[in-house]
Design a protein around this motif. Structure first.
Motif, mmCIF file in Angstrom:
data_model
loop_
_atom_site.group_PDB
_atom_site.id
_atom_site.type_symbol
_atom_site.label_atom_id
_atom_site.label_comp_id
_atom_site.label_asym_id
_atom_site.label_seq_id
_atom_site.Cartn_x
_atom_site.Cartn_y
_atom_site.Cartn_z
ATOM 1 N N LEU B 6 -30.694 30.555 37.222
ATOM 2 C CA LEU B 6 -29.631 31.002 38.131
ATOM 3 C C LEU B 6 -30.237 31.116 39.516
ATOM 4 N N GLU B 8 -29.254 32.420 43.159
ATOM 5 C CA GLU B 8 -28.257 33.123 43.960
ATOM 6 C C GLU B 8 -28.559 32.859 45.426
ATOM 7 N N ILE B 44 -25.627 29.232 41.658
ATOM 8 C CA ILE B 44 -25.835 27.883 41.127
ATOM 9 C C ILE B 44 -26.615 27.995 39.828
ATOM 10 N N ARG B 45 -26.075 27.429 38.743
ATOM 11 C CA ARG B 45 -26.741 27.468 37.433
ATOM 12 C C ARG B 45 -27.088 26.071 36.978
ATOM 13 N N PHE B 46 -28.214 25.927 36.297
ATOM 14 C CA PHE B 46 -28.583 24.648 35.686
ATOM 15 C C PHE B 46 -29.705 24.886 34.688
ATOM 16 N N THR B 47 -30.087 23.826 33.974
ATOM 17 C CA THR B 47 -31.264 23.911 33.114
ATOM 18 C C THR B 47 -32.304 22.934 33.650
ATOM 19 N N ILE B 48 -33.579 23.268 33.433
ATOM 20 C CA ILE B 48 -34.672 22.428 33.917
ATOM 21 C C ILE B 48 -35.738 22.312 32.827
ATOM 22 N N GLU B 49 -36.314 21.118 32.704
ATOM 23 C CA GLU B 49 -37.433 20.862 31.788
ATOM 24 C C GLU B 49 -38.727 21.067 32.559
ATOM 25 N N ARG B 59 -40.916 24.411 40.792
ATOM 26 C CA ARG B 59 -40.031 23.261 40.964
ATOM 27 C C ARG B 59 -38.654 23.718 41.467
ATOM 28 N N GLU B 62 -38.836 24.543 45.125
ATOM 29 C CA GLU B 62 -38.838 23.324 45.949
ATOM 30 C C GLU B 62 -37.404 22.776 46.078
ATOM 31 N N LEU B 63 -36.703 22.767 44.949
ATOM 32 C CA LEU B 63 -35.313 22.293 44.918
ATOM 33 C C LEU B 63 -34.439 23.123 45.863
ATOM 34 N N ARG B 66 -35.356 22.364 49.552
ATOM 35 C CA ARG B 66 -35.011 21.026 50.045
ATOM 36 C C ARG B 66 -33.524 20.731 50.006
ATOM 37 N N PHE B 67 -32.805 21.231 48.972
ATOM 38 C CA PHE B 67 -31.419 20.781 48.817
ATOM 39 C C PHE B 67 -30.375 21.870 48.628
ATOM 40 N N LEU B 68 -30.738 22.955 47.967
ATOM 41 C CA LEU B 68 -29.684 23.896 47.584
ATOM 42 C C LEU B 68 -29.349 24.903 48.670
ATOM 43 N N ARG B 77 -32.487 33.567 45.627
ATOM 44 C CA ARG B 77 -33.129 34.407 44.620
ATOM 45 C C ARG B 77 -33.073 33.622 43.326
#
Lengths: 87, 87
Positions: B6, B8, B44-49, B59, B62-63, B66-68, B77
């Motif tokens: 998550l 925020e 913003i929610r997602f899953t990451i490997e 990671r 960094e995301l 750069r983008f979010l 947070r």
């Protein structure tokens, strides 16, 4: 008593999430191939005065249902912490 | 390993928050006089490997940068939990 509140508003399953879909589609081209299932919701924060935690939670639930969310397409998750009183 | 994330995204202190201000201004007339300091951000929610929690966190940071988020006006947070592997 004063409580610090975070309301996370998410789209219900099955409701189209164009913001999340756009982010997810763009990431592989940007080098992030390991990210899946992106969804974008709202994070609403505020403080509330209440007699206790149960009262605060009930009041926030009412606020969510009446004004902060559209219950047809959105779900709300409520997180609540007591704030130490100022002396 | 898979992690549920998550992010925020909140406006930095001093940046105007018209959504939050509008909600806060409306609430007393709607019967909610005990709510203060409303701010509206993104969840913003997602899953990451990733190989491990530290790698995943780095990671995601960094995301975010750069983008979010727009680091000039927004803070991020990061909350991260390992997801039990499917068997």
């Amino acid at each position: 008593m004063q409580f610090s509140v975070l309301v996370e508003v998410t789209l219900r399953p099955g409701v189209a999430d164009p913001q999340g879909a756009t982010i997810e589609r763009s990431l592989p081209a940007l080098g992030f191939t390991e990210v899946r299932g992106v969804t974008v919701g709202k994070a609403i924060r505020f403080t509330i005065e209440a007699a206790g935690e149960d009262a605060a939670r009930a009041r926030v639930a009412e606020l969510c249902e009446r004004f902060l969310t559209n219950p047809v397409i959105e779900d709300a998750r409520i997180e609540l912490h007591e704030v130490a009183a100022a002396r």
